[in-house]
Write an enzyme that holds these catalytic residues in place. Structure first.
Site, PDB file in Angstrom:
ATOM      1  N   GLN A   1       0.797  -1.164  -0.029  1.00 40.08           N
ATOM      2  CA  GLN A   1      -0.058  -0.145  -0.146  1.00 40.08           C
ATOM      3  C   GLN A   1       0.846   1.394  -0.152  1.00 40.08           C
ATOM      4  OE1 GLN A   1      -2.244  -2.337   3.524  1.00 40.08           O
ATOM      5  NE2 GLN A   1      -3.229  -0.107   2.990  1.00 40.08           N
TER       6      GLN A   1
ATOM      7  N   SER B   1     -18.866  13.280   6.338  1.00 40.46           N
ATOM      8  CA  SER B   1     -19.418  13.493   4.667  1.00 40.46           C
ATOM      9  C   SER B   1     -19.885  12.201   4.278  1.00 40.46           C
ATOM     10  CB  SER B   1     -17.969  14.026   3.926  1.00 40.46           C
ATOM     11  OG  SER B   1     -18.619  14.365   2.621  1.00 40.46           O
TER      12      SER B   1
ATOM     13  N   LEU C   1     -19.014   9.818  -3.105  1.00 38.11           N
ATOM     14  CA  LEU C   1     -19.382  10.659  -4.513  1.00 38.11           C
ATOM     15  C   LEU C   1     -18.313  10.208  -5.391  1.00 38.11           C
ATOM     16  CD1 LEU C   1     -19.599  14.337  -2.559  1.00 38.11           C
ATOM     17  CD2 LEU C   1     -21.454  12.416  -3.187  1.00 38.11           C
TER      18      LEU C   1
ATOM     19  N   GLU D   1      -8.286   4.537  -0.803  1.00 40.90           N
ATOM     20  CA  GLU D   1      -8.260   3.837   0.522  1.00 40.90           C
ATOM     21  C   GLU D   1      -9.079   4.683   1.458  1.00 40.90           C
ATOM     22  OE1 GLU D   1      -5.178   2.135   3.650  1.00 40.90           O
ATOM     23  OE2 GLU D   1      -4.294   2.291   1.638  1.00 40.90           O
ATOM     24  N   ARG D   2      -8.801   6.050   1.496  1.00 43.79           N
ATOM     25  CA  ARG D   2      -9.340   6.971   2.503  1.00 43.79           C
ATOM     26  C   ARG D   2     -10.921   6.603   2.486  1.00 43.79           C
ATOM     27  NH1 ARG D   2      -9.533  11.913   2.000  1.00 43.79           N
ATOM     28  NH2 ARG D   2      -9.584  12.537   4.169  1.00 43.79           N
ATOM     29  N   ARG D   3     -11.458   6.641   1.243  1.00 44.84           N
ATOM     30  CA  ARG D   3     -12.862   6.556   0.905  1.00 44.84           C
ATOM     31  C   ARG D   3     -13.526   5.160   1.512  1.00 44.84           C
ATOM     32  NH1 ARG D   3     -11.268   8.784  -3.811  1.00 44.84           N
ATOM     33  NH2 ARG D   3     -11.635   6.980  -4.971  1.00 44.84           N
TER      34      ARG D   3
ATOM     35  N   ASN E   1      -2.335   9.041  -5.679  1.00 40.53           N
ATOM     36  CA  ASN E   1      -1.992   9.581  -4.223  1.00 40.53           C
ATOM     37  C   ASN E   1      -0.998  10.671  -4.541  1.00 40.53           C
ATOM     38  OD1 ASN E   1      -3.313   8.333  -1.712  1.00 40.53           O
ATOM     39  ND2 ASN E   1      -2.431   6.535  -2.885  1.00 40.53           N
TER      40      ASN E   1
END
Length: 317
Positions: free
Chosen positions: A46, A62, A69, A88-90, A122
């Site tokens: 990763q 959010s 989104l 990955e954040r989502r 990224n």
């Protein structure tokens, strides 16, 4: 019939209605599908490892209000699951928000293609810290050139001395051309700037590397603090720099003081002391101490002590 039962396979999203009805799966590499979040796994390699807590909290809130989104990007695995490639954040935010399904684009790709896409996303978003960025670029070069990390570092170092005849052979090799293609794709570094500014980060002491990885200190400051070999002194300065947000110049001053007071650094101590005396002498000449009778006695006393010190030094020699 529950949504969980009705969506056991990925289905193309065709507007809000697709959330409540079964749609036929289609073969479209750019279409977004609803995938059970439990079927998505993280890759072994990763680019990202650290996520700022506050930013993650805001993302989760959010997602709770508006959903995801922008679809994730995944690739199918042999066991029927999907490996996350980008987003990955989502993905982590969706898990924290306890979503059961997430929108994702499914695409077949190789290990190298998957890592390159993850890294590129990224880098474009400036989400990686310097350590993650450096490790990821080296890993990507390794995949592209089918070489180990050590071999990639050696290849970059081999072009560091243009005065050597062997360098000409290196920069005209197929390996070097492949390496250039990767850097051109990334568009952020040249091989030389990456070698001089980023490769040294891989040799940082563990404590400094972890601070840099967690995003609590800039890499320019980290490189200066890493010069301190004594672990206790280094950790002390590192902690001070983080807690008090010391500037780079302040860190360099602290480093100079530590080096001057380190046993065995006699030359550095002498150099620092001479510099201080020169600076004091220059300031005294420009000051108004000569015009103040009340300070004459103190100045005279200092001069007497200085002369006595010089006499002692002369006798020792």
């Amino acid at each position: 019939m529950s949504l969980k039962k009705r969506v056991s396979q990925p289905y193309e999203i065709k507007g809000v209605d697709a959330l409540f009805g079964v749609e036929e799966a289609v073969d479209n590499s750019s279409a977004a599908f609803l995938i059970p979040i439990e079927q998505i796994v993280l890759p072994h390699q990763q680019p990202r490892r650290y996520f700022a807590p506050q930013a993650m909290h805001e993302l989760v809130e959010s997602i709770k209000q508006h959903g995801i989104l922008q679809p994730l990007l995944v690739r199918p695995q042999k066991d029927g699951k999907y490996e996350l490639v980008a987003g990955e954040r989502r993905f982590r935010g969706a898990k924290t928000a306890q979503l059961k399904f997430v929108p994702a684009v499914i695409r077949e790709m190789t290990d190298a293609e998957a890592l390159e896409l993850a890294l590129s996303e990224n880098l474009q978003r400036e989400d990686l810290n310097p350590i993650e960025e450096t490790e990821s670029i080296v890993a990507l070069l390794g995949l592209k050139l089918n070489q180990t990390t050590e071999s990639i570092v050696a290849l970059l170092q081999s072009a560091a001395h243009p005065e050597r005849e062997a360098v000409d052979n290196v920069i005209h090799s197929q390996e070097w051309q492949s390496l250039l293609e990767v850097f051109n794709t990334i568009g952020k570094f040249s091989p030389e700037s990456f070698r001089t500014n980023r490769l040294p980060l891989l040799k940082l002491p563990i404590d400094v590397m972890e601070a840099l990885r967690s995003g609590v200190i800039e890499y320019t400051k980290a490189k200066v603090i890493a010069r301190i070999r004594d672990e206790a002194l280094r950790k002390s300065l590192l902690s001070d720099a983080i807690q008090n947000n010391l500037s780079l110049s302040q860190i360099k001053e602290r480093l100079a003081e530590i080096q001057a007071n380190t046993p065995g650094n006699t030359d550095k101590k002498s150099s620092s002391l001479k510099k201080k005396i020169d600076e004091a002498y220059s300031k005294v000449k420009k000051s108004k101490v000569w015009d103040n009778p009340n300070q004459h006695k103190r100045l005279q006393k200092i001069l007497v002590e200085l002369e006595a010190l010089l006499v002692e030094s002369s006798d020792d020699n």
